[in-house]
Design an enzyme around this catalytic site. Structure first.
Site, PDB file in Angstrom:
ATOM      1  CB  SER A  30      -0.868  -0.011   1.263  1.00  0.00           C
ATOM      2  OG  SER A  30      -1.477   1.240   1.495  1.00  0.00           O
TER       3      SER A  30
ATOM      4  CE1 TYR B  27      -3.865  -2.202   5.616  1.00  0.00           C
ATOM      5  CE2 TYR B  27      -2.978  -0.026   5.108  1.00  0.00           C
ATOM      6  CZ  TYR B  27      -3.532  -1.223   4.689  1.00  0.00           C
ATOM      7  OH  TYR B  27      -3.746  -1.455   3.347  1.00  0.00           O
TER       8      TYR B  27
END
Length: 259
Positions: free
Chosen positions: A134, A147
């Site tokens: 990401s 995350y």
């Protein structure tokens, strides 16, 4: 191109489901793995992929459930796409131990256990590992400590695999998408929709207002990039993190006031 066997974790929705479609369309044998049977079965029905319901984050699950089911269909694994992820939201002071470990398990442990389980076949077949990271692998978004940390670590895992197994013909790369229209991202739009009375389309437009291309990617667009990195056309690419973000990462934030 000869048919290959492609394993996709988190294959029931979003980028994983789009990869199942793209790889199946080019004639690969696709197996999708995830915890939720309903979305997996829906993707399997649509693409012809084989669905395996299991938790990919532990070695026991791979040894006792996933690998035996894979071996019912094939003796070879040519491509592994580590797409499972999510969780780990919150600031450091707001996260308890369980929430922290859930973020590590979903994003990092899942990739580690998947690579370790598939590695013997990947070495034998001189195969490919693709990690779905990401922009959070490269920069920190707000209130997503677990995350962000796990996605950063995923790049380290990718580089270690590329470094340690390149001499045996295994390539390892990562993709780092920005906003992608997926069910998970749709959920992340909800606070903006409630706060500003936006539609879903308007919320995506709002978060992409400073992105050069001014829109999110589709899951299909990301899947096409995955296909390239796992193809012979990318035969000299390993240890790379490909950013797929419409140009978001090149924006110099302090100059936005002049736009």
């Amino acid at each position: 191109m000869n048919s290959r066997t492609v394993i996709i974790t988190g294959g029931g929705t979003g980028i994983g489901a789009a990869c199942a479609q793209v790889f199946a369309e080019q004639g690969d044998n696709v197996l999708i793995v995830g915890r939720r049977p309903e979305p997996l079965q829906a993707v399997a029905a649509r693409t012809g992929a084989i669905a395996i319901v299991a938790d990919v984050s532990t070695g026991d699950s791979w040894n006792e459930t996933i690998l035996p089911q894979i071996k019912q269909h094939t003796d070879a694994i040519d491509v592994l796409i580590c797409n499972a992820g999510g969780m780990g939201l919150g600031r450091v002071e707001d996260m308890n131990d369980q929430e922290w470990h859930q973020g590590m398990k979903a994003n990092l442990d899942s990739a580690f256990a998947s690579v370790r389980g598939c590695l013997p076949s990947l070495i034998q077949r001189r195969g490919n590992v693709l990690f779905v990271g990401s922009l959070a692998s490269l920069a920190a978004g707000p209130e997503a400590c677990g995350y962000v940390t796990a996605k950063h670590a995923l790049i380290g895992l990718m580089r270690s695999v590329a470094r340690d197994y390149g001499r045996q013909g295994v390539r390892a790369n990562a993709i780092c998408p920005g906003w992608v229209r997926t069910p998970m991202a749709d959920e992340e739009m909800q606070p903006l929709m409630e706060q500003h009375q936006f539609t879903l389309d308007e919320a995506y437009q709002y978060v992409c207002r400073d992105v050069p291309l001014q829109r999110p990617a589709s899951a299909h667009e990301v899947a096409l990039a995955c296909r390239f990195l796992c193809s012979a056309d990318a035969s000299m690419i390993t240890g790379a993190a490909l950013v797929i973000d419409g140009g978001a990462a090149v924006v110099d934030l302090p100059t936005l006031a002049f736009t």
